[in-house]
Design a protein around this motif. Structure first.
Motif, PDB file in Angstrom:
ATOM      1  N   GLU A 148      24.934 102.363   2.043  1.00  0.00           N
ATOM      2  CA  GLU A 148      25.144 103.532   2.910  1.00  0.00           C
ATOM      3  C   GLU A 148      25.714 104.663   2.060  1.00  0.00           C
ATOM      4  O   GLU A 148      26.791 104.506   1.466  1.00  0.00           O
ATOM      5  CB  GLU A 148      26.111 103.164   4.043  1.00  0.00           C
ATOM      6  CG  GLU A 148      25.528 102.079   4.942  1.00  0.00           C
ATOM      7  CD  GLU A 148      26.560 101.323   5.772  1.00  0.00           C
ATOM      8  OE1 GLU A 148      26.160 100.613   6.702  1.00  0.00           O
ATOM      9  OE2 GLU A 148      27.767 101.447   5.467  1.00  0.00           O
ATOM     10  N   PHE A 180      30.784 105.186  -1.857  1.00  0.00           N
ATOM     11  CA  PHE A 180      29.872 105.540  -0.762  1.00  0.00           C
ATOM     12  C   PHE A 180      29.402 106.987  -0.773  1.00  0.00           C
ATOM     13  O   PHE A 180      28.583 107.374   0.066  1.00  0.00           O
ATOM     14  CB  PHE A 180      30.492 105.206   0.603  1.00  0.00           C
ATOM     15  CG  PHE A 180      31.686 106.060   0.990  1.00  0.00           C
ATOM     16  CD1 PHE A 180      32.981 105.655   0.688  1.00  0.00           C
ATOM     17  CD2 PHE A 180      31.513 107.267   1.652  1.00  0.00           C
ATOM     18  CE1 PHE A 180      34.076 106.440   1.054  1.00  0.00           C
ATOM     19  CE2 PHE A 180      32.598 108.056   2.020  1.00  0.00           C
ATOM     20  CZ  PHE A 180      33.888 107.636   1.713  1.00  0.00           C
ATOM     21  N   GLY A 232      27.855 101.595  10.770  1.00  0.00           N
ATOM     22  CA  GLY A 232      27.273 100.820   9.674  1.00  0.00           C
ATOM     23  C   GLY A 232      28.151  99.695   9.201  1.00  0.00           C
ATOM     24  O   GLY A 232      29.097  99.273   9.864  1.00  0.00           O
ATOM     25  N   LYS A 233      27.822  99.225   8.004  1.00  0.00           N
ATOM     26  CA  LYS A 233      28.483  98.070   7.406  1.00  0.00           C
ATOM     27  C   LYS A 233      29.799  98.480   6.753  1.00  0.00           C
ATOM     28  O   LYS A 233      30.816  97.841   6.940  1.00  0.00           O
ATOM     29  CB  LYS A 233      27.542  97.483   6.339  1.00  0.00           C
ATOM     30  CG  LYS A 233      27.741  96.038   6.012  1.00  0.00           C
ATOM     31  CD  LYS A 233      26.636  95.531   5.065  1.00  0.00           C
ATOM     32  CE  LYS A 233      26.578  96.350   3.774  1.00  0.00           C
ATOM     33  NZ  LYS A 233      25.634  95.827   2.752  1.00  0.00           N
ATOM     34  N   ILE A 234      29.768  99.589   5.983  1.00  0.00           N
ATOM     35  CA  ILE A 234      31.014 100.019   5.338  1.00  0.00           C
ATOM     36  C   ILE A 234      31.518 101.355   5.877  1.00  0.00           C
ATOM     37  O   ILE A 234      32.640 101.733   5.615  1.00  0.00           O
ATOM     38  CB  ILE A 234      30.912 100.087   3.791  1.00  0.00           C
ATOM     39  CG1 ILE A 234      30.001 101.231   3.341  1.00  0.00           C
ATOM     40  CG2 ILE A 234      30.438  98.764   3.193  1.00  0.00           C
ATOM     41  CD1 ILE A 234      30.387 101.769   1.980  1.00  0.00           C
ATOM     42  N   LEU A 235      30.707 102.076   6.624  1.00  0.00           N
ATOM     43  CA  LEU A 235      31.167 103.355   7.173  1.00  0.00           C
ATOM     44  C   LEU A 235      30.452 103.682   8.470  1.00  0.00           C
ATOM     45  O   LEU A 235      29.386 103.140   8.768  1.00  0.00           O
ATOM     46  CB  LEU A 235      30.970 104.472   6.138  1.00  0.00           C
ATOM     47  CG  LEU A 235      29.561 104.731   5.588  1.00  0.00           C
ATOM     48  CD1 LEU A 235      28.738 105.612   6.523  1.00  0.00           C
ATOM     49  CD2 LEU A 235      29.675 105.418   4.226  1.00  0.00           C
TER      50      LEU A 235
END
Lengths: 178, 178
Positions: free
Chosen positions: A37, A115, B16-19
């Motif tokens: 992401e 990110f 999402g997964k990380i954000l």
């Protein structure tokens, strides 16, 4: 050497005013796949602005993302096709009113490489002439001045909690104490 | 004092997964409205890990967001309900293999408060015992060691360009040179 990830697919999620979001599918060495992401950002400048008393110009500003007022060095996003040094002069004038006789490149760094591609170009501005702020709609910024000793103490006390500001203050502290 | 922005509307764009990404509509003092694009992040830890020779443990890792290999201090995201100090011990072990006798809180800071709530908790780890890395799927990390003098030079030369790493190295440099 670390493995360089190959992009197999790239999905655009959002194209915005100050950032875009995409999700890349990457191939890993064992032929497995993973998602990344990624927040695309145009990059920014930040300015260590020092007056004739060796004080740094610090701005006090509300930050919606953390719902908190922060003390920071002046900074702002790069505009399209703008050279970082021009952006630094523009942001210093807009946010603080100051015009610098001398402005020089210090270093560049990534804020959140896990990110985002946001890169900050750091400048040192000296020979300051005061003037009027030129704030954008929605910007409300107080301009303050602190000695280097005060600022080093404020970092220790957790009163300064912005990474680019900590990098900038440490840079100038090491420069004049070497 | 700076104006505190009131949220009139909040639109979720992506979880999402990380954000996560949301866009808030905020009210400004003149009753105008503006949009704030905000990246929600769980927070992270970073570790200044120092061995008995006073060298820092540095990792070399590919970062997809910038398509570049970076030198960084060990770091990683907070897991759900995880205390930062536990996260620091876990990440140090996973990424470098080292277990620290002594690990203490140094400071916390925001990496990109203009668009994200990501906060990094910085720790100092000493009394290191080597062991095996425990990398997650998709992580490929080289573990290296550098003296403080080498690291200060690498910042100057632009070989270290990660903000949390610059903050960590400067912190330790100031600590042992005071």
């Amino acid at each position: 050497m670390p493995y360089i990830e190959k992009t197999m697919k790239s999905e655009r999620i959002y194209d915005g005013k100050i950032l875009n979001l995409r999700v890349d599918t990457v191939e890993l060495p064992d032929k497995k796949y993973s998602k990344r992401e990624i927040v695309e950002h145009p990059g920014a400048v930040a300015i260590i602005a020092v007056n004739e008393k060796n004080e740094l110009i610090i701005i006090r500003q509300y930050r919606k993302a953390i719902d908190r007022v922060l003390l920071e060095i002046p900074a702002g996003k790069l505009e399209l096709n703008e050279e970082p040094i021009e952006s630094a002069k523009r942001e210093l004038k807009e946010e603080t009113g100051y015009i610098a006789d001398k402005i020089e490149y210090v270093m560049e760094f990534y804020t959140s490489p896990g990110f985002s591609n946001e890169k900050i170009y750091l400048f040192l501005a000296q020979g300051l002439t005061p003037g009027e702020q030129e704030l954008e709609i929605g910007e409300y910024i107080d301009v303050e001045k602190y000695s280097l000793e005060e600022l080093m103490k404020m970092i220790k006390l957790g009163e300064i909690v912005d990474s680019k500001t900590i990098v900038g203050i440490n840079y100038y502290y090491n420069l004049i104490n070497k």
